[in-house]
Scaffold this motif. Structure first.
Motif, PDB file in Angstrom:
ATOM      1  N   LYS A  49      10.295  60.827  51.681  1.00 57.08           N
ATOM      2  CA  LYS A  49      10.901  60.433  52.766  1.00 57.08           C
ATOM      3  C   LYS A  49      12.534  59.889  51.934  1.00 57.08           C
ATOM      4  O   LYS A  49      12.679  59.143  51.645  1.00 57.08           O
ATOM      5  CB  LYS A  49      10.854  58.824  53.290  1.00 57.08           C
ATOM      6  CG  LYS A  49      11.408  58.758  54.668  1.00 57.08           C
ATOM      7  CD  LYS A  49      10.955  57.763  56.057  1.00 57.08           C
ATOM      8  CE  LYS A  49      11.121  57.351  57.015  1.00 57.08           C
ATOM      9  NZ  LYS A  49      10.323  56.583  57.961  1.00 57.08           N
ATOM     10  N   ASP A  50      13.147  61.126  52.720  1.00 56.45           N
ATOM     11  CA  ASP A  50      15.221  61.177  52.542  1.00 56.45           C
ATOM     12  C   ASP A  50      15.257  60.709  50.912  1.00 56.45           C
ATOM     13  O   ASP A  50      15.807  60.498  50.140  1.00 56.45           O
ATOM     14  CB  ASP A  50      15.245  59.511  53.021  1.00 56.45           C
ATOM     15  CG  ASP A  50      15.510  58.994  54.917  1.00 56.45           C
ATOM     16  OD1 ASP A  50      15.741  59.965  55.117  1.00 56.45           O
ATOM     17  OD2 ASP A  50      15.189  58.299  55.121  1.00 56.45           O
ATOM     18  N   GLY A  51      13.824  61.721  50.712  1.00 56.36           N
ATOM     19  CA  GLY A  51      14.268  62.100  49.058  1.00 56.36           C
ATOM     20  C   GLY A  51      13.774  60.621  47.930  1.00 56.36           C
ATOM     21  O   GLY A  51      14.248  61.007  46.963  1.00 56.36           O
ATOM     22  N   HIS A  52      13.060  60.295  48.772  1.00 55.75           N
ATOM     23  CA  HIS A  52      12.554  59.257  47.752  1.00 55.75           C
ATOM     24  C   HIS A  52      10.773  58.853  47.887  1.00 55.75           C
ATOM     25  O   HIS A  52      10.696  59.139  49.049  1.00 55.75           O
ATOM     26  CB  HIS A  52      13.338  57.739  47.809  1.00 55.75           C
ATOM     27  CG  HIS A  52      14.821  58.083  47.819  1.00 55.75           C
ATOM     28  ND1 HIS A  52      15.447  57.447  46.631  1.00 55.75           N
ATOM     29  CD2 HIS A  52      15.999  57.715  48.662  1.00 55.75           C
ATOM     30  CE1 HIS A  52      16.075  57.424  46.653  1.00 55.75           C
ATOM     31  NE2 HIS A  52      16.726  57.750  48.459  1.00 55.75           N
ATOM     32  N   THR A  53      10.076  58.562  46.499  1.00 47.23           N
ATOM     33  CA  THR A  53       8.522  58.338  47.061  1.00 47.23           C
ATOM     34  C   THR A  53       8.758  57.078  47.502  1.00 47.23           C
ATOM     35  O   THR A  53       8.760  56.365  46.949  1.00 47.23           O
ATOM     36  CB  THR A  53       8.194  58.726  45.670  1.00 47.23           C
ATOM     37  OG1 THR A  53       8.666  59.848  44.650  1.00 47.23           O
ATOM     38  CG2 THR A  53       6.680  58.413  45.628  1.00 47.23           C
ATOM     39  N   VAL A  54       7.886  57.544  48.773  1.00 48.58           N
ATOM     40  CA  VAL A  54       7.434  56.152  49.589  1.00 48.58           C
ATOM     41  C   VAL A  54       6.190  55.707  48.835  1.00 48.58           C
ATOM     42  O   VAL A  54       6.261  54.717  48.876  1.00 48.58           O
ATOM     43  CB  VAL A  54       7.458  56.194  50.350  1.00 48.58           C
ATOM     44  CG1 VAL A  54       6.862  55.161  51.622  1.00 48.58           C
ATOM     45  CG2 VAL A  54       9.197  56.810  51.724  1.00 48.58           C
TER      46      VAL A  54
END
Length: 338
Positions: A19-24
């Protein structure tokens, strides 16, 4: 929101949730038996007690289930309670700030007291919550948020860290699907079908009481086999080099087996495999270790030949205690004592 599925397949996290370029959420690969255990817990609304080696995925299961059931909205339905040695059962339900109440009563005077006295039950509970006197814990929050259509997911992590009475102190909440607030004399109850789906993890550091165990389903997560470990690397590192992954896994498995043969009580986990391969991939990509393939071959040969010292690249990622270092690594910087 689409209809919430009532079963868990384990297929939702074949790749990381980004999400938004970050691994959640990292990929998660449950075996079929674990998925079946989850579905039994959903059907019976009994807590699922999960044990297994550190790093085998016990803690991450609950989040994976929440994501499969609710997708991007999973955080609205997912509650986590991390247990410490000082944790009491009541901490998961609520805390009441008596000092703040006394201070506010003194400031606001008789009118405030009269207002309180006219409120009973749930009205008083809501009033105290709005004032900030009652701070509900993750267990109560999960019960409040849960319904037949949208059951909440509750993780109680490392229950064996608490004192011996802690599990039995949760029997009312977990068996009767209810919680009680003394200061307002309110009992919140849920039907079994509306109760949260509860996951409880334990590292088996102490025996859990029989009365508690009777109310749980149980599953032991074994250490993944080679095919599953390769799938884990594939899920964490899309576009990775399969040859390098296979060689890394071979060296990792040999080190793990060697350590388990009396060299160390600390077992290597999947999280350490992931970290090790992340370093290896980065060093290859940055060309800062162009001979990593050769280094892995040397380590594999030394391990297969049961040599006393192994030229293991980036060993601080894998070896976490003194015994491991002195038994495997040549010229390792260790503290030998004074």
């Amino acid at each position: 929101m689409p209809n919430t599925p009532r079963s868990y397949t384990g297929n939702a996290l074949q790749h990381a949730y980004v999400k938004d370029g970050h691994t959640v959420i990292d990929p998660y690969f449950p075996d079929p038996d674990l998925a079946e255990a989850v579905n039994l817990a959903i059907f019976l609304r009994r807590p699922l007690l999960i044990m297994g080696e550190p790093g085998c995925g016990k803690t991450r299961l609950a989040e994976a289930v929440a994501y499969e059931l609710y997708g991007d909205a999973y955080e609205d339905h997912f509650f986590q309670w991390y247990i410490k040695s000082s944790t009491k059962a009541k901490d998961g339900i609520y805390q009441f700030d008596h000092v703040a109440r006394l201070r506010m009563t003194a400031l606001e005077g008789e009118e405030e007291l009269k207002k309180e006295k006219n409120l009973k039950g749930k009205e008083l509970e809501r009033y105290f919550s709005e004032k900030g006197y009652i701070q509900k814990g993750p267990l109560a929050q999960a019960f409040d948020a849960s319904s037949v259509e949208t059951p909440a997911i509750l993780l109680i992590d490392e229950i064996d860290k608490a004192d011996i009475d802690f599990p039995n102190d949760l029997l009312l909440e977990l068996d009767k699907n209810s919680y009680y607030i003394t200061e307002t004399n309110t009992l919140t109850e849920k039907s079994r079908n509306a109760a949260p789906i509860v996951f409880i993890t334990s590292n088996n550091e102490k025996e859990l009481p029989p009365a508690f165990l009777r109310r749980c389903l149980y599953y032991y997560i074994p250490f993944p086999e080679e095919k599953a470990l390769l799938n884990i690397l594939k899920g964490h590192f899309p576009g990775h080099n399969p040859h390098l992954a296979a060689k890394t896994l071979e060296a990792f498995t040999l080190v793990r087996d060697r350590l388990q043969q009396g060299l160390s009580e600390k077992k290597l986990s999947t999280s350490e495999l992931i970290d090790w391969f992340r370093v290896i991939q980065y060093r290859v990509a940055s060309q800062s270790h162009p001979t990593i393939d050769e280094s892995l071959d040397q380590a594999i040969t030394a391990l297969q030949n049961r040599e006393n010292k192994v030229p293991l690249p980036f060993y601080p990622v894998l070896l976490k205690n003194w015994e491991s270092l002195v038994n495997l690594i040549p010229n390792a910087p260790v503290e030998t004592g004074s």
